[in-house]
Scaffold this motif. Sequence first.
Motif, short mmCIF file in Angstrom:
data_model
loop_
_atom_site.label_atom_id
_atom_site.label_comp_id
_atom_site.label_asym_id
_atom_site.label_seq_id
_atom_site.Cartn_x
_atom_site.Cartn_y
_atom_site.Cartn_z
N UNK A 62 31.76 22.49 22.24
CA UNK A 62 31.61 21.64 23.43
C UNK A 62 32.54 22.07 24.57
N UNK A 63 33.46 22.98 24.30
CA UNK A 63 34.44 23.42 25.31
C UNK A 63 33.98 24.75 25.91
N UNK A 64 33.85 24.78 27.22
CA UNK A 64 33.51 26.01 27.94
C UNK A 64 34.66 26.34 28.88
N UNK A 65 35.39 27.41 28.60
CA UNK A 65 36.53 27.74 29.47
C UNK A 65 36.06 28.30 30.82
N UNK A 66 36.90 28.09 31.82
CA UNK A 66 36.69 28.72 33.12
C UNK A 66 37.99 29.39 33.50
N UNK A 67 37.90 30.42 34.34
CA UNK A 67 39.12 31.14 34.72
C UNK A 67 39.04 31.56 36.18
N UNK A 68 40.19 31.83 36.74
CA UNK A 68 40.26 32.37 38.09
C UNK A 68 41.53 33.19 38.23
N UNK A 69 41.49 34.13 39.16
CA UNK A 69 42.60 35.04 39.43
C UNK A 69 43.34 34.52 40.64
N UNK A 70 44.66 34.45 40.55
CA UNK A 70 45.49 33.96 41.65
C UNK A 70 46.54 35.00 42.01
N UNK A 71 47.06 34.89 43.23
CA UNK A 71 48.13 35.77 43.69
C UNK A 71 49.41 34.96 43.92
N UNK A 72 50.50 35.65 44.04
CA UNK A 72 51.81 35.07 44.39
C UNK A 72 52.26 33.97 43.44
N UNK A 73 52.64 34.24 42.26
CA UNK A 73 52.62 35.51 41.54
C UNK A 73 51.22 35.77 40.98
N UNK A 74 50.90 37.04 40.74
CA UNK A 74 49.58 37.36 40.20
C UNK A 74 49.43 36.79 38.79
N UNK A 75 48.30 36.09 38.57
CA UNK A 75 48.08 35.45 37.27
C UNK A 75 46.60 35.13 37.10
N UNK A 92 55.68 32.72 26.60
CA UNK A 92 55.72 33.85 25.69
C UNK A 92 55.89 35.10 26.56
N UNK A 93 56.83 35.98 26.25
CA UNK A 93 57.12 37.14 27.07
C UNK A 93 56.57 38.41 26.43
N UNK A 94 55.96 39.27 27.26
CA UNK A 94 55.36 40.52 26.80
C UNK A 94 55.70 41.63 27.79
N UNK A 95 55.44 42.86 27.39
CA UNK A 95 55.53 43.99 28.30
C UNK A 95 54.12 44.52 28.48
N UNK A 96 53.82 45.03 29.65
CA UNK A 96 52.49 45.56 29.91
C UNK A 96 51.83 44.80 31.04
N UNK A 97 50.50 44.73 31.01
CA UNK A 97 49.74 44.06 32.07
C UNK A 97 50.14 42.59 32.16
N UNK A 98 50.18 41.91 31.03
CA UNK A 98 50.58 40.50 30.98
C UNK A 98 52.07 40.46 30.65
N UNK A 99 52.84 39.81 31.53
CA UNK A 99 54.29 39.73 31.32
C UNK A 99 54.71 38.42 30.68
N UNK A 100 53.97 37.34 30.96
CA UNK A 100 54.26 36.03 30.38
C UNK A 100 52.96 35.31 30.12
N UNK A 119 52.79 45.06 39.75
CA UNK A 119 52.58 46.47 40.05
C UNK A 119 51.28 47.03 39.48
N UNK A 120 50.56 46.23 38.71
CA UNK A 120 49.31 46.68 38.09
C UNK A 120 48.17 45.89 38.72
N UNK A 121 47.32 46.55 39.51
CA UNK A 121 46.26 45.81 40.20
C UNK A 121 45.12 45.42 39.26
N UNK A 122 44.66 44.18 39.42
CA UNK A 122 43.50 43.67 38.69
C UNK A 122 42.64 42.93 39.70
N UNK A 123 41.35 43.19 39.67
CA UNK A 123 40.41 42.52 40.57
C UNK A 123 39.57 41.54 39.75
N UNK A 124 39.07 40.47 40.39
CA UNK A 124 38.28 39.48 39.64
C UNK A 124 37.09 40.07 38.91
N UNK A 125 36.45 41.09 39.47
CA UNK A 125 35.29 41.68 38.80
C UNK A 125 35.69 42.49 37.58
#
Length: 175
Positions: A62-75, A92-100, A119-125
């Motif tokens: 019954x749960x359908x997730x939705x998502x969106x990309x935001x800037x400042x900070x990128x998330x 939770x802290x990580x190294x790589x594309x996802x930092x937290x 420093x790693x660009x990601x576009x919504x598409x």
Amino acid sequence: MRPKINVPQKSITPVCQNHRQIRKIALIGAIAPLAIVAPAIAQNDWQYNPNTTELEMVLDSTITPSYYLENNPPRITIDLPDSNIAPTPNPQTYTGVVTNLRVLAENENTRIILYLDPNIPIAPQHIQLQRFDTNPGTYRWVLRPSLVNIATTPLAPPIPPPPPPHTPLQPAPPP
């Protein structure tokens, strides 16, 4: 009447015990790989793999997730309406594309926030959210952010420096 044969008990017991041990080892050997290969995610729970940058969620159907990309900070923000996922007290802290990664809960809604390396660009598409059928009543959702391929223009060949100004040769003085 047949004569009764007495077989010492000690000769039978070690064989039976060996068979029991072999059965136990065989059972453990059959189950252990399943636990290693396919770690289970509980219903209405999540798991993040920093090596693949995939966020996997097993949710009620019954749960359908939705998502969106935001800037400042990128998330990337994922909203899960009418869900009951426990919040994380600390990111939770990580190294790589996802930092937290942070899970927030308000009323009956859950929000998962993936903070991205600026420093790693990601576009919504380049963000994929796929649903897979699992057990009856649940779906497995996988969110995959992909890196943007930045096309670099080839550098022009270096321009050679201009030749030095031409100075006419002066005739040598007469001898």
